[in-house]
Design a protein around this motif. Structure first.
Motif, PDB file in Angstrom:
ATOM      1  N   HIS A  80       0.831  -1.199   0.000  1.00 22.37           N
ATOM      2  CA  HIS A  80       0.000   0.000   0.000  1.00 22.37           C
ATOM      3  C   HIS A  80       0.876   1.263   0.000  1.00 22.37           C
ATOM      4  N   ILE A  81       2.005   1.202   0.698  1.00 26.58           N
ATOM      5  CA  ILE A  81       2.934   2.343   0.692  1.00 26.58           C
ATOM      6  C   ILE A  81       3.495   2.530  -0.717  1.00 26.58           C
ATOM      7  N   PHE A  82       3.875   1.407  -1.342  1.00 28.83           N
ATOM      8  CA  PHE A  82       4.419   1.459  -2.700  1.00 28.83           C
ATOM      9  C   PHE A  82       3.426   2.120  -3.660  1.00 28.83           C
ATOM     10  N   PHE A  83       2.168   1.700  -3.604  1.00 30.83           N
ATOM     11  CA  PHE A  83       1.181   2.237  -4.535  1.00 30.83           C
ATOM     12  C   PHE A  83       0.782   3.674  -4.172  1.00 30.83           C
ATOM     13  N   SER A  84       0.900   4.029  -2.908  1.00 28.43           N
ATOM     14  CA  SER A  84       0.599   5.421  -2.545  1.00 28.43           C
ATOM     15  C   SER A  84       1.660   6.367  -3.103  1.00 28.43           C
ATOM     16  N   LEU A  85       2.885   5.870  -3.261  1.00 28.31           N
ATOM     17  CA  LEU A  85       3.932   6.675  -3.897  1.00 28.31           C
ATOM     18  C   LEU A  85       3.734   6.726  -5.402  1.00 28.31           C
ATOM     19  N   LYS A 114      -8.285   2.462  -2.761  1.00 29.49           N
ATOM     20  CA  LYS A 114      -7.404   1.732  -1.846  1.00 29.49           C
ATOM     21  C   LYS A 114      -8.038   0.416  -1.403  1.00 29.49           C
ATOM     22  N   GLN A 115      -9.342   0.463  -1.140  1.00 29.19           N
ATOM     23  CA  GLN A 115     -10.037  -0.755  -0.737  1.00 29.19           C
ATOM     24  C   GLN A 115     -10.059  -1.772  -1.880  1.00 29.19           C
ATOM     25  N   LEU A 116     -10.348  -1.296  -3.070  1.00 30.04           N
ATOM     26  CA  LEU A 116     -10.371  -2.185  -4.226  1.00 30.04           C
ATOM     27  C   LEU A 116      -8.984  -2.750  -4.530  1.00 30.04           C
ATOM     28  N   LEU A 117      -7.968  -1.930  -4.375  1.00 25.93           N
ATOM     29  CA  LEU A 117      -6.594  -2.396  -4.582  1.00 25.93           C
ATOM     30  C   LEU A 117      -6.252  -3.486  -3.575  1.00 25.93           C
ATOM     31  N   LEU A 160      -6.460  -6.224 -11.835  1.00 26.18           N
ATOM     32  CA  LEU A 160      -7.046  -4.883 -11.825  1.00 26.18           C
ATOM     33  C   LEU A 160      -7.842  -4.599 -13.095  1.00 26.18           C
ATOM     34  N   LEU A 161      -7.450  -5.201 -14.199  1.00 32.72           N
ATOM     35  CA  LEU A 161      -8.152  -4.967 -15.462  1.00 32.72           C
ATOM     36  C   LEU A 161      -9.532  -5.614 -15.508  1.00 32.72           C
ATOM     37  N   LYS A 162      -9.752  -6.552 -14.557  1.00 25.80           N
ATOM     38  CA  LYS A 162     -11.012  -7.275 -14.585  1.00 25.80           C
ATOM     39  C   LYS A 162     -12.185  -6.395 -14.198  1.00 25.80           C
ATOM     40  N   THR A 171     -11.314  -0.474 -11.151  1.00 27.63           N
ATOM     41  CA  THR A 171      -9.851  -0.456 -10.938  1.00 27.63           C
ATOM     42  C   THR A 171      -9.079  -0.252 -12.229  1.00 27.63           C
ATOM     43  N   ARG A 172      -9.783   0.116 -13.289  1.00 28.08           N
ATOM     44  CA  ARG A 172      -9.108   0.330 -14.568  1.00 28.08           C
ATOM     45  C   ARG A 172      -8.088   1.462 -14.480  1.00 28.08           C
ATOM     46  N   ARG A 173      -8.446   2.512 -13.797  1.00 27.19           N
ATOM     47  CA  ARG A 173      -7.511   3.647 -13.684  1.00 27.19           C
ATOM     48  C   ARG A 173      -6.211   3.206 -13.023  1.00 27.19           C
ATOM     49  N   LEU A 174      -6.321   2.402 -11.970  1.00 28.91           N
ATOM     50  CA  LEU A 174      -5.118   1.900 -11.294  1.00 28.91           C
ATOM     51  C   LEU A 174      -4.304   1.023 -12.242  1.00 28.91           C
ATOM     52  N   ALA A 175      -5.016   0.188 -13.010  1.00 33.49           N
ATOM     53  CA  ALA A 175      -4.322  -0.696 -13.958  1.00 33.49           C
ATOM     54  C   ALA A 175      -3.609   0.116 -15.030  1.00 33.49           C
ATOM     55  N   ASN A 176      -4.241   1.164 -15.507  1.00 29.44           N
ATOM     56  CA  ASN A 176      -3.620   1.996 -16.543  1.00 29.44           C
ATOM     57  C   ASN A 176      -2.337   2.659 -16.021  1.00 29.44           C
TER      58      ASN A 176
END
Length: 962
Positions: free
Chosen positions: A690-695, A705-708, A748-750, A754-759
């Protein structure tokens, strides 16, 4: 120093002796000198008038004889009257001699002759009549020379040094003297007094005043200065070389030893501070039993510890007090010896065994006595080839107004300069009566003196001094006499004379007078022993009255040193030329091993960081370096010490899989604590992800964050990994295959949500940074590992920095019994404005708990505004606070002001920081600040320098070789 700082500095008064004042002939001469001048002139005149010559001739003779003698008598010699001088000379001539230890011959060369004679006799016994005539003649020749030398050189009343020394025995931590006194010697840890603010100095002085109030009546403060003993440090390095398996590292260690020896010859001064006091019975003229003696001395020791602790000093505790006391006296007497007390003790034991004697009957002086003491010179003595001379500050040689800690001028004077300060509290009622009486006498004298005479000024000064002392005694101060004796040592007479002249010039420049103890060197030698027994003649010449605050201004414990035998050399203390050797892993001395290095660009942060890393590696400490900028600067050092550089960048094939749950070797931890609690390794890993993705995605919403989180759990589940740790096992002792970022990207693509995160993640999976989408193909097993992420740019730099730190942190937690250090260059990238709260919390947590894993976190940063930017500086200040040791290099004024506020530095230190040259810095640790010049050997300099000119010189050197 600012105007405000100067205005806050306190001045303390050491008034002239109140009983001294009033001379004859307009205040020019002492009464004793005048009487002696009259006697000389009158006696000479009587003889001249008896001569059978004319009156004119008699007058002429008187002018060339009696008049010069009278003037000579008035002036005296070296501040003494003629009779005083003659008596000193007579006593010196009568007592001049050379003392030798009982097992040593009386003069140089005879011992060697004795050995040669023994060898000749042994040969004679073996060969018998075969030994030729020339050999027999040679033996007789040596015997004759030996007897002749004994007759010519031995004193009429020979005495051995063991009998001469005034120590009877050392027992139960107490020194017993031959004159029936009982002494205690305490070693005091000094502080860096001079770099404290005026307010702090004032607090220290008044805490010292409190101690003087309850201290024993007589005190001796001794400062022992000598070349630093680097043998322990060097022996540890040699041991490390024997255990080292890497040949490149061994070569570095050998160079390091040469460097330490080289710097030790030129500098490396060490100082020890001692407090000596004696037993004082509860009732005057009644001496108690030994239980009372020990009790009184122990009570005084506890008082010293408590009160000196308020000054910032600590009384050093020793496991074996008898050995400590013996070692102190041995070091005072055997400065020239290359042997330790332990080696000397072994020698005495062997001699007793050879002679068939019981070692229990050996006297303490046999262990501490030097081989030879020569008292045959008027202005110096010689001990085992080392030359010593003694100087004292006369009664009228002090400045009347002094600053706090003024004695540090002598304490920090340099190698071969020892200082003894004697303090004696006088009975208050007797002093008050004597003061009133002397004031009345001086007031009556001043009425008769003309205000044009110098005598008038002396009398007026004595009266002012008397009133000052009287007022002080009425305001709860005590009356003291104090004496200052200075010992100067050198290897030869020329060097000794040079040091004496330099010392006199130094003190004259500060309006302090100092005199040589000519014809009183033996008395000065006995005074300088740590036995609290100033010789009467020197005491009378040098005693100066003072009140409690005046004595406290002499506070001597002002020369702080950082010298840990098992540490790494950083450089030289610029204030006292001592070596700065730091062992940050010494938990008894430092609460944690963390360090923070602060400095502007070009101040030398990277140089210092690499210097420390190299020297730690050579001590077999695991070193991890995270280099976010200018990673190429670390390559040379890593290559030359057998280290490994791992580059993480889009162009590199190296990869650290951020999603990997790494198997940690907990063997040592389980032996210590038993089996670990069954906590979910997957949950801990997801928390860090979660720290990694917040950066990577700073604007991620709470819903995302919940979906991730759900997506990550699903990704691991696809690999069979659940919250049960058993699911990680592959059945062969390893872990199952870990997912990579591409697996998470697919999950995430499913979902549309969460598409934005996947992109955004696509850049690390299929885009320019797809090297992140691999299994880990590097390891951190090398003892010197550099993670170079300097090729990453923008937001990827912070992300890469976190990935590297995450991997290092996992390795650092493996074995709590092994020392390891994580070096973080440019830490502002992770805790500054470009980072976020979660990442900063992760870094701060490492700094807080790495101590529990036997590790050290060492950070360096240059952009202090950014370093303190996040959350109003919460994380920057937090890291500073949990770093026991801080190193401040050159800073710009605005940055320096910010550091001053955080570290509570004085204005003097602030000014130093803004004016530091490259390679200089301020080390702040254990409430003490030390200004250091960092030093590297030529080999180290070549490996870690970043200076353009020095790099060009290295290239030219290599081209010339080819």
């Amino acid at each position: 120093m600012s105007k405000r700082e100067r205005e806050e500095l306190d001045m303390y008064v050491i008034p002239p002796n109140f009983v001294e004042g009033g001379k004859i002939f307009g205040g020019m001469f002492r009464l004793r000198n005048a009487i002696e001048a009259g006697a000389l002139g009158g006696g000479c005149a009587l003889l001249v008038f008896r001569l059978p010559v004319s009156l004119t001739a008699k007058i002429i003779i008187l002018c060339v004889t009696a008049l010069p003698l009278a003037i000579f008598g008035l002036i005296g010699i070296e501040g003494n009257s003629l009779t005083e001088f003659v008596m000193n000379v007579a006593k010196f001539v009568r007592n001049r001699r050379t003392l030798c230890r009982s097992d040593i011959e009386d003069f140089d060369g005879v011992s060697r002759m004795r050995l040669k004679i023994k060898k000749m006799k042994a040969l004679d016994c073996t060969l018998g009549k075969v030994m030729d005539y020339q050999r027999r003649q040679k033996v007789r020749k040596y015997q004759k020379r030996r007897e002749r030398a004994k007759q010519e050189s031995r004193p009429k009343n020979p005495i051995d040094i063991e009998s001469y020394l005034p120590i009877d025995k050392i027992e139960n931590g107490v020194v017993f003297t031959k004159d029936g006194r009982y002494l205690k010697i305490l070693e005091i840890e000094p502080i860096n007094f001079l770099l404290r603010s005026a307010r702090e100095q004032r607090n220290i002085i008044y805490a010292f005043v409190s101690y003087l109030k309850v201290a024993p009546v007589k005190l001796q403060f001794k400062v022992l200065t000598k070349k630093a003993d680097l043998n322990k440090h060097l022996s540890r390095i040699n041991k490390e070389i024997r255990l080292e398996t890497n040949e490149k590292c061994k070569m570095q260690q050998i160079d390091y030893i040469r460097f330490i020896k080289q710097i030790g010859l030129r500098e490396a001064v060490s100082r020890r501070f001692f407090l000596i006091y004696e037993y004082e019975p509860y009732m005057p003229n009644r001496r108690g039993d030994m239980n009372e003696v020990y009790s009184v001395l122990k009570t005084a020791e506890r008082s010293a510890k408590n009160y000196l602790f308020q000054c910032g000093n600590e009384v050093i505790e020793h496991e074996d007090e008898n050995e400590f006391l013996t070692d102190v006296v041995y070091n005072v007497l055997n400065r020239a010896s290359e042997h330790s007390l332990e080696e000397r003790a072994e020698e005495v034991v062997r001699r007793y065994q050879t002679e068939g004697k019981d070692i229990e009957t050996a006297h303490i002086n046999e262990f501490i006595a030097p081989e030879r003491i020569d008292f045959s010179h008027m202005d110096y003595i010689e001990i085992d080839g080392l030359f010593l001379t003694y100087l004292y500050i006369p009664s009228d040689g002090y400045k009347s107004h002094v600053a706090a800690g003024w004695l540090s001028l002598l304490v920090n004077a340099g190698e071969g300069i020892d200082v003894d300060l004697f303090v004696s509290k006088q009975p208050k009622d007797k002093v008050q009566f004597k003061l009133g009486q002397q004031i009345r006498i001086n007031r009556s004298k001043i009425k008769e003196a003309s205000d044009t005479n110098t005598d008038f000024d002396d009398l007026e000064g004595a009266i002012r001094s008397g009133y000052f002392l009287k007022d002080g005694l009425a305001n709860n101060e005590d009356f003291y006499y104090m004496n200052v004796l200075v010992t100067i040592t050198a290897k030869n007479v020329i060097e000794l004379a040079w040091r004496v002249n330099e010392m006199k010039k130094l003190l004259i420049s500060r309006d302090i007078t100092i005199k040589t103890c000519n014809f009183l060197q033996e008395q000065a030698f006995r005074t300088s022993l740590p036995l609290l027994h100033p010789e009467k003649k020197l005491y009378e010449k040098s005693k100066r009255n003072a009140l409690t605050t005046g004595v406290a201004s002499c506070y001597p414990f002002t020369s702080f040193e950082i010298s840990d035998d098992n540490g790494i050399l950083l450089g030289v203390n610029k204030h006292n030329n001592s070596l700065v050797i730091v062992d940050i892993f010494n938990s008894k001395k430092y609460k944690n091993a963390n360090m923070a290095i602060l400095g502007t660009s070009g101040a030398g942060k990277t140089f210092l960081l690499q210097l420390m890393a190299l020297r730690m590696r050579r001590k077999n400490i695991q070193v991890f370096i995270l280099a976010p900028l200018k990673g190429h600067e670390f390559y040379r050092a890593a290559k030359n010490i057998g280290g490994e550089v791992i580059q993480i960048s889009p162009a590199s094939t190296n990869c650290i899989n951020v999603m990997e749950i790494r198997r940690i070797d907990n063997t040592a931890n389980e032996l210590l604590d038993g089996p670990e609690l069954n906590k979910s390794l997957l949950a801990a890993k997801i928390q860090r992800l979660h720290i990694f993705f917040s950066l990577l995605i700073p604007d991620m919403s709470y819903e995302e964050k919940q979906l991730l989180d759900e997506a990550m759990v699903e990704t691991y589940a696809e690999k069979g990994i659940t919250h049960q740790n058993e699911s990680l096992e592959d059945g062969t002792g390893g872990y199952v295959e870990m997912p990579v970022l591409g697996d998470l990207h697919a999950v995430l693509l499913k979902k549309t949500e969460t598409r934005r995160l996947a992109n955004i993640l696509n850049r690390l999976v299929n885009g320019s940074a797809k090297t992140f989408n691999q299994q880990t193909n590097v390891n951190l097993d090398n003892k010197y590992t550099v993670l170079d992420i300097s090729e990453l740019s923008g937001d990827l730099l912070t992300v890469g920095m976190f990935v590297g730190l995450d991997y290092m942190w996992d390795k650092a937690k493996e074995d709590r019994t092994k020392e390891k250090a994580i070096f973080l260059d440019e830490l502002w990238q992770l805790i500054g404005a470009s980072s976020n709260k979660q990442a900063a919390e992760f870094v701060l947590e490492i700094f807080k708990i790495i101590r529990g894993y036997g590790g050290s976190a060492i950070c360096a940063t240059q952009d202090l505004n950014d370093f303190f930017a996040l959350e109003d500086g919460k994380y920057g200040k937090g890291i500073i606070n949990v770093s026991k040791t801080k190193i401040i290099l050159n800073l710009e004024e605005d940055e320096a002001a910010r550091v001053q506020d955080i570290l509570k530095l004085s204005d003097t230190e602030l000014m130093n920081i803004t004016h530091f040259e490259r390679g200089n810095g301020l080390i702040s640790t254990n409430n003490n600040n030390v200004t250091v010049e960092f030093r590297a050997s030529n080999l180290e300099q070549e490996q870690i320098t970043t200076d353009r000119a020095e790099l060009q010189a290295i290239i030219d050197k290599k081209r010339n070789k080819t």
